[in-house]
Design a protein around this motif. Structure first.
Motif, PDB file in Angstrom:
ATOM      1  N   ALA A  59       1.153  -5.874  -0.254  1.00  0.00           N
ATOM      2  CA  ALA A  59       0.268  -7.023  -0.455  1.00  0.00           C
ATOM      3  C   ALA A  59      -1.046  -6.863   0.296  1.00  0.00           C
ATOM      4  O   ALA A  59      -1.825  -7.812   0.388  1.00  0.00           O
ATOM      5  CB  ALA A  59       0.972  -8.305  -0.008  1.00  0.00           C
ATOM      6  N   GLY A  60      -1.290  -5.656   0.830  1.00  0.00           N
ATOM      7  CA  GLY A  60      -2.467  -5.458   1.658  1.00  0.00           C
ATOM      8  C   GLY A  60      -3.770  -5.707   0.916  1.00  0.00           C
ATOM      9  O   GLY A  60      -4.687  -6.363   1.431  1.00  0.00           O
ATOM     10  N   VAL A  61      -3.883  -5.189  -0.311  1.00  0.00           N
ATOM     11  CA  VAL A  61      -5.111  -5.375  -1.083  1.00  0.00           C
ATOM     12  C   VAL A  61      -5.316  -6.850  -1.410  1.00  0.00           C
ATOM     13  O   VAL A  61      -6.414  -7.396  -1.262  1.00  0.00           O
ATOM     14  CB  VAL A  61      -5.060  -4.526  -2.369  1.00  0.00           C
ATOM     15  CG1 VAL A  61      -6.294  -4.800  -3.233  1.00  0.00           C
ATOM     16  CG2 VAL A  61      -4.974  -3.040  -2.031  1.00  0.00           C
ATOM     17  N   GLU A  62      -4.243  -7.529  -1.848  1.00  0.00           N
ATOM     18  CA  GLU A  62      -4.334  -8.968  -2.151  1.00  0.00           C
ATOM     19  C   GLU A  62      -4.659  -9.773  -0.895  1.00  0.00           C
ATOM     20  O   GLU A  62      -5.415 -10.748  -0.951  1.00  0.00           O
ATOM     21  CB  GLU A  62      -3.027  -9.467  -2.772  1.00  0.00           C
ATOM     22  CG  GLU A  62      -2.767  -9.003  -4.199  1.00  0.00           C
ATOM     23  CD  GLU A  62      -2.195  -7.599  -4.261  1.00  0.00           C
ATOM     24  OE1 GLU A  62      -2.030  -6.971  -3.181  1.00  0.00           O
ATOM     25  OE2 GLU A  62      -1.925  -7.129  -5.377  1.00  0.00           O
ATOM     26  N   ALA A  63      -4.079  -9.364   0.241  1.00  0.00           N
ATOM     27  CA  ALA A  63      -4.353 -10.069   1.490  1.00  0.00           C
ATOM     28  C   ALA A  63      -5.826  -9.949   1.873  1.00  0.00           C
ATOM     29  O   ALA A  63      -6.449 -10.918   2.330  1.00  0.00           O
ATOM     30  CB  ALA A  63      -3.468  -9.523   2.609  1.00  0.00           C
ATOM     31  N   ALA A  64      -6.405  -8.756   1.698  1.00  0.00           N
ATOM     32  CA  ALA A  64      -7.819  -8.564   2.022  1.00  0.00           C
ATOM     33  C   ALA A  64      -8.701  -9.459   1.162  1.00  0.00           C
ATOM     34  O   ALA A  64      -9.665 -10.066   1.641  1.00  0.00           O
ATOM     35  CB  ALA A  64      -8.198  -7.101   1.847  1.00  0.00           C
ATOM     36  N   GLY A 103     -12.034  -7.074   6.027  1.00  0.00           N
ATOM     37  CA  GLY A 103     -12.119  -5.647   5.800  1.00  0.00           C
ATOM     38  C   GLY A 103     -10.876  -4.939   6.305  1.00  0.00           C
ATOM     39  O   GLY A 103      -9.899  -5.561   6.743  1.00  0.00           O
ATOM     40  N   THR A 104     -10.923  -3.614   6.286  1.00  0.00           N
ATOM     41  CA  THR A 104      -9.734  -2.839   6.643  1.00  0.00           C
ATOM     42  C   THR A 104      -9.346  -3.004   8.110  1.00  0.00           C
ATOM     43  O   THR A 104      -8.166  -3.026   8.450  1.00  0.00           O
ATOM     44  CB  THR A 104      -9.955  -1.352   6.334  1.00  0.00           C
ATOM     45  OG1 THR A 104     -11.167  -0.916   6.974  1.00  0.00           O
ATOM     46  CG2 THR A 104     -10.075  -1.111   4.841  1.00  0.00           C
ATOM     47  N   ALA A 105     -10.345  -3.110   8.996  1.00  0.00           N
ATOM     48  CA  ALA A 105     -10.021  -3.243  10.415  1.00  0.00           C
ATOM     49  C   ALA A 105      -9.309  -4.559  10.697  1.00  0.00           C
ATOM     50  O   ALA A 105      -8.294  -4.597  11.404  1.00  0.00           O
ATOM     51  CB  ALA A 105     -11.298  -3.145  11.254  1.00  0.00           C
ATOM     52  N   LEU A 106      -9.822  -5.666  10.147  1.00  0.00           N
ATOM     53  CA  LEU A 106      -9.159  -6.958  10.350  1.00  0.00           C
ATOM     54  C   LEU A 106      -7.825  -7.020   9.622  1.00  0.00           C
ATOM     55  O   LEU A 106      -6.870  -7.631  10.104  1.00  0.00           O
ATOM     56  CB  LEU A 106     -10.067  -8.103   9.879  1.00  0.00           C
ATOM     57  CG  LEU A 106     -11.142  -8.555  10.866  1.00  0.00           C
ATOM     58  CD1 LEU A 106     -12.018  -9.634  10.260  1.00  0.00           C
ATOM     59  CD2 LEU A 106     -10.502  -9.062  12.154  1.00  0.00           C
ATOM     60  N   ALA A 120      -1.313 -19.396   4.003  1.00  0.00           N
ATOM     61  CA  ALA A 120      -2.421 -18.949   4.851  1.00  0.00           C
ATOM     62  C   ALA A 120      -3.679 -18.733   4.013  1.00  0.00           C
ATOM     63  O   ALA A 120      -3.645 -18.070   2.972  1.00  0.00           O
ATOM     64  CB  ALA A 120      -2.041 -17.663   5.570  1.00  0.00           C
ATOM     65  N   GLY A 121      -4.786 -19.284   4.476  1.00  0.00           N
ATOM     66  CA  GLY A 121      -6.059 -19.100   3.793  1.00  0.00           C
ATOM     67  C   GLY A 121      -7.113 -18.466   4.672  1.00  0.00           C
ATOM     68  O   GLY A 121      -8.243 -18.267   4.239  1.00  0.00           O
ATOM     69  N   ASP A 122      -6.763 -18.186   5.916  1.00  0.00           N
ATOM     70  CA  ASP A 122      -7.701 -17.539   6.829  1.00  0.00           C
ATOM     71  C   ASP A 122      -6.927 -16.543   7.683  1.00  0.00           C
ATOM     72  O   ASP A 122      -5.695 -16.597   7.791  1.00  0.00           O
ATOM     73  CB  ASP A 122      -8.408 -18.567   7.713  1.00  0.00           C
ATOM     74  CG  ASP A 122      -7.432 -19.367   8.559  1.00  0.00           C
ATOM     75  OD1 ASP A 122      -7.084 -18.907   9.665  1.00  0.00           O
ATOM     76  OD2 ASP A 122      -6.986 -20.444   8.107  1.00  0.00           O
ATOM     77  N   VAL A 123      -7.646 -15.640   8.324  1.00  0.00           N
ATOM     78  CA  VAL A 123      -7.007 -14.544   9.031  1.00  0.00           C
ATOM     79  C   VAL A 123      -6.253 -15.032  10.264  1.00  0.00           C
ATOM     80  O   VAL A 123      -5.209 -14.474  10.621  1.00  0.00           O
ATOM     81  CB  VAL A 123      -8.048 -13.469   9.408  1.00  0.00           C
ATOM     82  CG1 VAL A 123      -9.013 -13.969  10.455  1.00  0.00           C
ATOM     83  CG2 VAL A 123      -7.369 -12.189   9.863  1.00  0.00           C
ATOM     84  N   GLY A 132      -7.477   1.912  10.657  1.00  0.00           N
ATOM     85  CA  GLY A 132      -8.333   0.814  10.229  1.00  0.00           C
ATOM     86  C   GLY A 132      -9.753   0.951  10.741  1.00  0.00           C
ATOM     87  O   GLY A 132     -10.725   0.761   9.998  1.00  0.00           O
ATOM     88  N   VAL A 133      -9.907   1.294  12.011  1.00  0.00           N
ATOM     89  CA  VAL A 133     -11.246   1.445  12.597  1.00  0.00           C
ATOM     90  C   VAL A 133     -11.985   2.620  11.966  1.00  0.00           C
ATOM     91  O   VAL A 133     -13.166   2.513  11.596  1.00  0.00           O
ATOM     92  CB  VAL A 133     -11.139   1.627  14.125  1.00  0.00           C
ATOM     93  CG1 VAL A 133     -12.487   2.019  14.714  1.00  0.00           C
ATOM     94  CG2 VAL A 133     -10.635   0.345  14.768  1.00  0.00           C
ATOM     95  N   LEU A 134     -11.309   3.758  11.827  1.00  0.00           N
ATOM     96  CA  LEU A 134     -11.958   4.933  11.251  1.00  0.00           C
ATOM     97  C   LEU A 134     -12.353   4.705   9.793  1.00  0.00           C
ATOM     98  O   LEU A 134     -13.403   5.181   9.339  1.00  0.00           O
ATOM     99  CB  LEU A 134     -11.042   6.152  11.371  1.00  0.00           C
ATOM    100  CG  LEU A 134     -10.892   6.724  12.784  1.00  0.00           C
ATOM    101  CD1 LEU A 134      -9.827   7.797  12.822  1.00  0.00           C
ATOM    102  CD2 LEU A 134     -12.235   7.280  13.267  1.00  0.00           C
ATOM    103  N   LEU A 135     -11.539   3.987   9.047  1.00  0.00           N
ATOM    104  CA  LEU A 135     -11.908   3.678   7.663  1.00  0.00           C
ATOM    105  C   LEU A 135     -13.135   2.773   7.612  1.00  0.00           C
ATOM    106  O   LEU A 135     -14.035   2.976   6.779  1.00  0.00           O
ATOM    107  CB  LEU A 135     -10.727   3.008   6.944  1.00  0.00           C
ATOM    108  CG  LEU A 135      -9.537   3.899   6.614  1.00  0.00           C
ATOM    109  CD1 LEU A 135      -8.430   3.082   5.954  1.00  0.00           C
ATOM    110  CD2 LEU A 135      -9.942   5.053   5.698  1.00  0.00           C
ATOM    111  N   ASP A 136     -13.184   1.781   8.489  1.00  0.00           N
ATOM    112  CA  ASP A 136     -14.353   0.897   8.516  1.00  0.00           C
ATOM    113  C   ASP A 136     -15.623   1.649   8.891  1.00  0.00           C
ATOM    114  O   ASP A 136     -16.683   1.444   8.297  1.00  0.00           O
ATOM    115  CB  ASP A 136     -14.116  -0.240   9.515  1.00  0.00           C
ATOM    116  CG  ASP A 136     -13.668  -1.528   8.830  1.00  0.00           C
ATOM    117  OD1 ASP A 136     -13.448  -1.489   7.603  1.00  0.00           O
ATOM    118  OD2 ASP A 136     -13.522  -2.550   9.513  1.00  0.00           O
ATOM    119  N   VAL A 137     -15.513   2.531   9.881  1.00  0.00           N
ATOM    120  CA  VAL A 137     -16.684   3.273  10.344  1.00  0.00           C
ATOM    121  C   VAL A 137     -17.227   4.181   9.246  1.00  0.00           C
ATOM    122  O   VAL A 137     -18.450   4.348   9.089  1.00  0.00           O
ATOM    123  CB  VAL A 137     -16.316   4.101  11.602  1.00  0.00           C
ATOM    124  CG1 VAL A 137     -17.411   5.111  11.926  1.00  0.00           C
ATOM    125  CG2 VAL A 137     -16.091   3.177  12.793  1.00  0.00           C
TER     126      VAL A 137
END
Length: 416
Positions: free
Chosen positions: A27-32, A38-41, A90-93, A358-363
């Motif tokens: 569900a990661g893509v749907e959750a984003a 983004g990927t880091a959060l 849930a509607g927010d992180v 997550g951090v490396l993907l965002d960067v």
């Protein structure tokens, strides 16, 4: 037959816990999209869950030795179904992280409670096999959170999917309440508090327990991180597989582990002095398989990705060897604390890897890009080599220490 009934009830509770734990993976893509992160959060959802799980292991182990498996399974199952209820709306992180924290706390109480059932209800000679069966059959929860959960999300939506997950948790809790008993002899008293605390210190001081910890650390994270969060995005966004194909490969990760588990358990029962050799072989195979995928020119063909998944199926059975070390070097009266120490291992490694990816993907992902590139995924997954190197060195170190400790114990007994 009664011991198998008790084990089956505990095993069902663990299957449901793994379902809750793994439900974010597909569900990661749907959750984003739903939470607008983004990927880091997004990685923080899994990190929060795993951090709580890892941090709770030793306290839960002490509580387990005091209160028993039944009470902790009920408490853990209740917390997990509450977490799924919160996650459904849930509607927010922030709310989503709170939900995953509840799931992490409940999950922390489950697996080691089932291992304690195995330790108290089954004879020692059957323990390695039963531990492997527990870990591997329990991964049916991950299987049910792969293809079925993808279909539910597609056809019923976010809220209905996670409400159904909460309902499944409620059924599991009810079954534990009505059926499970902690030990064959209900009149047996738990160890006094002072002995439990002393037992925890003794467990930690024994190099065999630490060997179990590092075994769990180095073998469990490759398959765990792949199944929990980053495998599905890597396969779909990085390697360009269709969602159904990616979900099928994640299911293969679980099925392969179920097949290998009894074989690893049989090996550990027959050749206990060669368990660490098998651990190091699993580490080497995982690193080699990832090397092929990461160095492949362009997108890897399906057969290469399938081969990677087949190798990653050793992660689960390999990590179970750590619990066999906990059993080998600790009496049943302190098995909860020792198991808790071991169970910290791969979850700490997984937290580090999830955050790093997550951090490396965002960067590496330009602003406005739809998703990370294949090259970004490759650099991110290369962080695994650092964890493999650290874990392998520690396994080798504590293998030597444990063997010296066993020789010293034999000499002390001879002198006595």
């Amino acid at each position: 037959m009664r011991r198998y009934l008790m084990w089956s009830v505990g095993l069902l509770a663990y299957i449901v816990a793994v379902f809750h734990r793994s439900s974010l993976g597909v569900a990661g893509v749907e959750a984003a999209d739903r939470l607008g992160v983004g990927t880091a959060l997004l990685s923080m959802l899994s990190v929060a869950q795993l951090a709580v799980y890892a941090g709770m292991q030793i306290p839960v182990g002490v509580l387990l030795d005091r209160f028993g498996s039944r009470r902790l399974l009920v408490a853990g199952g209740t917390l997990m179904l509450a977490g799924q209820l919160v996650f459904a709306f849930a509607g927010d992180v922030g709310t989503a992280i709170a939900a995953r924290v509840l799931i992490g706390i409940g999950d922390a109480m489950t697996f080691i409670s089932v291992l304690r059932i195995v330790a108290l209800w089954f004879p020692p000679r059957k323990n390695p096999l039963m531990v492997q069966l527990t870990g591997m059959v329990g991964q049916l929860g991950a299987l049910s959170s792969a293809v079925p959960l993808v279909l539910l999300l597609r056809h019923t939506g976010w809220t209905a999917t996670f409400l159904a997950a909460a309902g499944l948790g409620a059924v599991s809790v009810l079954l534990v309440v009505l059926t499970l008993r902690d030990r064959p002899d209900p009149d047996e008293e738990p160890a006094p508090a002072a002995k439990r605390e002393l037992g925890l210190r003794h467990s930690w001081s024994h190099p065999g327990t630490r060997l179990g910890l590092w075994t769990h650390f180095v073998t469990g994270f490759p398959g765990g991180v792949f199944a929990l969060l980053w495998g599905y995005p890597f396969l779909t966004q990085g390697e360009g597989l269709a969602p159904d194909t990616a979900a099928l490969l994640l299911s293969l990760l679980t099925v392969g582990g179920i097949v290998l588990g009894p074989l690893v358990g049989h090996f550990c029962g027959r050749l206990p002095y060669h368990r660490s050799t098998l651990v190091l072989a699993i580490v080497g195979a995982s690193a080699a398989a990832w090397t092929v995928v990461l160095l492949w020119p362009g997108r890897a063909p399906l057969w290469v990705l399938t081969a990677l998944i087949v190798v990653l199926t050793t992660s689960g059975p390999g990590s179970m060897i750590g619990f066999d070390y906990a059993r080998s070097f600790n009496p049943a009266t302190r098995i909860g604390g020792a198991t808790g120490i071991v169970n910290v291992g791969s979850f700490v490694a997984s937290i580090v890897l999830i955050v790093a990816i997550g951090v490396l993907l965002d960067v590496q992902t330009p602003p406005g890009a739809e998703h990370p590139s294949l090259g970004a995924f490759r650099w991110a997954f290369a962080v695994q080599y650092l964890l493999w190197a650290l874990g392998a060195v520690q396994v080798y170190r504590y293998r030597r220490n444990t063997r010296r400790h066993l020789v010293a114990e034999d000499l002390a007994l001879t002198a006595a």
